[in-house]
Design a protein around this motif. Structure first.
Motif, PDB file in Angstrom:
ATOM      1  N   LEU A   1      29.639  45.865  34.255  1.00  0.00           N
ATOM      2  CA  LEU A   1      30.376  45.500  33.666  1.00  0.00           C
ATOM      3  C   LEU A   1      30.407  44.756  32.383  1.00  0.00           C
ATOM      4  CD1 LEU A   1      33.082  43.929  34.620  1.00  0.00           C
ATOM      5  CD2 LEU A   1      31.859  41.645  34.554  1.00  0.00           C
ATOM      6  N   PHE A   2      30.780  45.367  31.221  1.00  0.00           N
ATOM      7  CA  PHE A   2      31.303  44.559  30.066  1.00  0.00           C
ATOM      8  C   PHE A   2      32.444  43.925  29.818  1.00  0.00           C
ATOM      9  CE2 PHE A   2      29.610  49.085  30.418  1.00  0.00           C
ATOM     10  CZ  PHE A   2      28.584  49.107  29.219  1.00  0.00           C
ATOM     11  N   ILE A   3      31.072  42.846  27.914  1.00  0.00           N
ATOM     12  CA  ILE A   3      32.136  41.535  28.264  1.00  0.00           C
ATOM     13  C   ILE A   3      32.451  41.643  26.758  1.00  0.00           C
ATOM     14  CG2 ILE A   3      32.813  39.037  28.227  1.00  0.00           C
ATOM     15  CD1 ILE A   3      31.594  39.280  30.968  1.00  0.00           C
ATOM     16  N   SER A   4      33.405  41.819  26.451  1.00  0.00           N
ATOM     17  CA  SER A   4      33.085  41.901  24.791  1.00  0.00           C
ATOM     18  C   SER A   4      33.809  40.205  23.879  1.00  0.00           C
ATOM     19  CB  SER A   4      33.970  43.364  24.400  1.00  0.00           C
ATOM     20  OG  SER A   4      33.816  44.338  24.801  1.00  0.00           O
ATOM     21  N   VAL A   5      32.682  40.311  23.097  1.00  0.00           N
ATOM     22  CA  VAL A   5      33.474  38.453  22.627  1.00  0.00           C
ATOM     23  C   VAL A   5      33.727  38.672  21.549  1.00  0.00           C
ATOM     24  CG1 VAL A   5      33.054  35.571  22.483  1.00  0.00           C
ATOM     25  CG2 VAL A   5      32.419  37.435  24.549  1.00  0.00           C
ATOM     26  N   GLY A   6      34.749  38.427  20.483  1.00  0.00           N
ATOM     27  CA  GLY A   6      35.162  38.333  19.126  1.00  0.00           C
ATOM     28  C   GLY A   6      35.265  36.961  18.825  1.00  0.00           C
ATOM     29  N   LYS A   7      35.125  36.182  18.139  1.00  0.00           N
ATOM     30  CA  LYS A   7      35.413  34.603  17.304  1.00  0.00           C
ATOM     31  C   LYS A   7      35.017  34.706  15.968  1.00  0.00           C
ATOM     32  CE  LYS A   7      34.547  31.783  20.825  1.00  0.00           C
ATOM     33  NZ  LYS A   7      34.478  29.994  20.781  1.00  0.00           N
ATOM     34  N   PHE A   8      36.179  34.884  14.814  1.00  0.00           N
ATOM     35  CA  PHE A   8      35.411  34.644  14.436  1.00  0.00           C
ATOM     36  C   PHE A   8      35.579  36.103  13.318  1.00  0.00           C
ATOM     37  CE2 PHE A   8      34.789  30.643  15.135  1.00  0.00           C
ATOM     38  CZ  PHE A   8      36.246  29.582  14.966  1.00  0.00           C
ATOM     39  N   SER A   9      34.243  36.796  12.656  1.00  0.00           N
ATOM     40  CA  SER A   9      33.822  37.314  12.456  1.00  0.00           C
ATOM     41  C   SER A   9      32.547  38.281  12.929  1.00  0.00           C
ATOM     42  CB  SER A   9      33.494  37.543  10.350  1.00  0.00           C
ATOM     43  OG  SER A   9      32.892  36.877  10.680  1.00  0.00           O
TER      44      SER A   9
ATOM     45  N   LEU B   1      53.101  28.389  17.527  1.00  0.00           N
ATOM     46  CA  LEU B   1      51.500  27.997  18.107  1.00  0.00           C
ATOM     47  C   LEU B   1      51.149  30.401  17.762  1.00  0.00           C
ATOM     48  CD1 LEU B   1      52.893  26.178  21.243  1.00  0.00           C
ATOM     49  CD2 LEU B   1      51.180  25.564  18.482  1.00  0.00           C
ATOM     50  N   LYS B   2      50.079  29.328  17.600  1.00  0.00           N
ATOM     51  CA  LYS B   2      49.209  31.168  17.021  1.00  0.00           C
ATOM     52  C   LYS B   2      47.790  31.128  18.248  1.00  0.00           C
ATOM     53  CE  LYS B   2      48.697  30.324  12.350  1.00  0.00           C
ATOM     54  NZ  LYS B   2      47.971  30.887  11.119  1.00  0.00           N
ATOM     55  N   TYR B   3      47.461  32.531  19.237  1.00  0.00           N
ATOM     56  CA  TYR B   3      46.671  32.217  19.659  1.00  0.00           C
ATOM     57  C   TYR B   3      46.016  33.667  19.197  1.00  0.00           C
ATOM     58  CZ  TYR B   3      48.036  36.249  21.981  1.00  0.00           C
ATOM     59  OH  TYR B   3      48.962  37.910  22.413  1.00  0.00           O
ATOM     60  N   GLU B   4      44.533  33.630  19.721  1.00  0.00           N
ATOM     61  CA  GLU B   4      43.200  34.435  19.473  1.00  0.00           C
ATOM     62  C   GLU B   4      43.014  34.499  20.819  1.00  0.00           C
ATOM     63  OE1 GLU B   4      39.457  35.173  16.381  1.00  0.00           O
ATOM     64  OE2 GLU B   4      41.095  33.491  16.783  1.00  0.00           O
ATOM     65  N   ARG B   5      42.747  36.451  21.176  1.00  0.00           N
ATOM     66  CA  ARG B   5      42.044  37.316  22.041  1.00  0.00           C
ATOM     67  C   ARG B   5      40.321  37.274  22.050  1.00  0.00           C
ATOM     68  NH1 ARG B   5      43.197  42.762  24.897  1.00  0.00           N
ATOM     69  NH2 ARG B   5      45.041  41.692  25.612  1.00  0.00           N
ATOM     70  N   ILE B   6      40.057  36.019  22.490  1.00  0.00           N
ATOM     71  CA  ILE B   6      38.246  36.734  22.070  1.00  0.00           C
ATOM     72  C   ILE B   6      36.980  37.248  23.343  1.00  0.00           C
ATOM     73  CG2 ILE B   6      38.464  34.034  21.321  1.00  0.00           C
ATOM     74  CD1 ILE B   6      37.760  32.653  24.104  1.00  0.00           C
ATOM     75  N   MET B   7      37.763  37.462  24.169  1.00  0.00           N
ATOM     76  CA  MET B   7      37.400  38.314  25.611  1.00  0.00           C
ATOM     77  C   MET B   7      38.132  38.968  25.933  1.00  0.00           C
ATOM     78  SD  MET B   7      35.703  36.099  28.552  1.00  0.00           S
ATOM     79  CE  MET B   7      36.471  35.478  29.064  1.00  0.00           C
ATOM     80  N   GLU B   8      37.591  40.289  26.370  1.00  0.00           N
ATOM     81  CA  GLU B   8      37.526  41.177  26.400  1.00  0.00           C
ATOM     82  C   GLU B   8      36.572  41.596  28.095  1.00  0.00           C
ATOM     83  OE1 GLU B   8      38.836  45.733  25.856  1.00  0.00           O
ATOM     84  OE2 GLU B   8      39.523  44.218  24.157  1.00  0.00           O
ATOM     85  N   VAL B   9      37.206  42.256  29.481  1.00  0.00           N
ATOM     86  CA  VAL B   9      36.156  42.494  30.410  1.00  0.00           C
ATOM     87  C   VAL B   9      36.744  43.894  30.760  1.00  0.00           C
ATOM     88  CG1 VAL B   9      35.701  41.868  32.336  1.00  0.00           C
ATOM     89  CG2 VAL B   9      35.958  39.919  31.128  1.00  0.00           C
ATOM     90  N   SER B  10      35.819  44.231  30.894  1.00  0.00           N
ATOM     91  CA  SER B  10      36.248  45.861  31.726  1.00  0.00           C
ATOM     92  C   SER B  10      34.600  46.655  32.237  1.00  0.00           C
ATOM     93  CB  SER B  10      36.186  46.728  30.195  1.00  0.00           C
ATOM     94  OG  SER B  10      34.886  47.563  29.256  1.00  0.00           O
ATOM     95  N   LEU B  11      35.123  47.698  33.547  1.00  0.00           N
ATOM     96  CA  LEU B  11      34.101  47.805  34.003  1.00  0.00           C
ATOM     97  C   LEU B  11      33.751  49.093  33.785  1.00  0.00           C
ATOM     98  CD1 LEU B  11      33.081  46.931  37.147  1.00  0.00           C
ATOM     99  CD2 LEU B  11      34.731  47.463  37.978  1.00  0.00           C
ATOM    100  N   GLY B  12      32.845  49.394  34.235  1.00  0.00           N
ATOM    101  CA  GLY B  12      31.992  50.785  33.993  1.00  0.00           C
ATOM    102  C   GLY B  12      31.662  51.332  35.306  1.00  0.00           C
TER     103      GLY B  12
END
Length: 89
Positions: free
Chosen positions: A22-30, A7-18
């Motif tokens: 509030l920053f939300i980074s989203v990465g899907k495919f390229s 089974l595989k998983y992919e991290r698609i989102m990261e949340v950080s607080l400045g």
């Protein structure tokens, strides 16, 4: 019960607080996108958006639509219910 495939998983989102956003980074495919949602103490109330290296400011409603398209219905709903983010989107 055993799985034949790994089974595989992919991290698609990261949340950080400045300090001001509030920053939300989203990465899907390229595609990679980052959203900077303004906190109460931020003077600029527009949402900072970076998409593949290009950054600009959008209204909250346009940024919500873009974030919804990037995450999909399920992930966006889970993000919206997060207690730290609940009042921002």
């Amino acid at each position: 019960m055993s799985y034949k495939r790994k089974l595989k998983y992919e991290r698609i989102m990261e949340v950080s607080l400045g300090e001001y956003r509030l920053f939300i980074s989203v990465g899907k495919f390229s595609e990679k996108m980052a959203f900077g949602l303004p906190l109460d103490n931020c003077k600029n109330k527009k949402v900072w958006v970076e998409e593949n290296g290009d950054s600009n400011y959008l209204s909250l409603s346009k940024a919500k639509k873009l974030l919804y398209k990037a995450l999909g219905k399920t992930a966006y709903g889970q993000l919206k219910m997060n207690p730290e983010i609940r009042g921002l989107i």
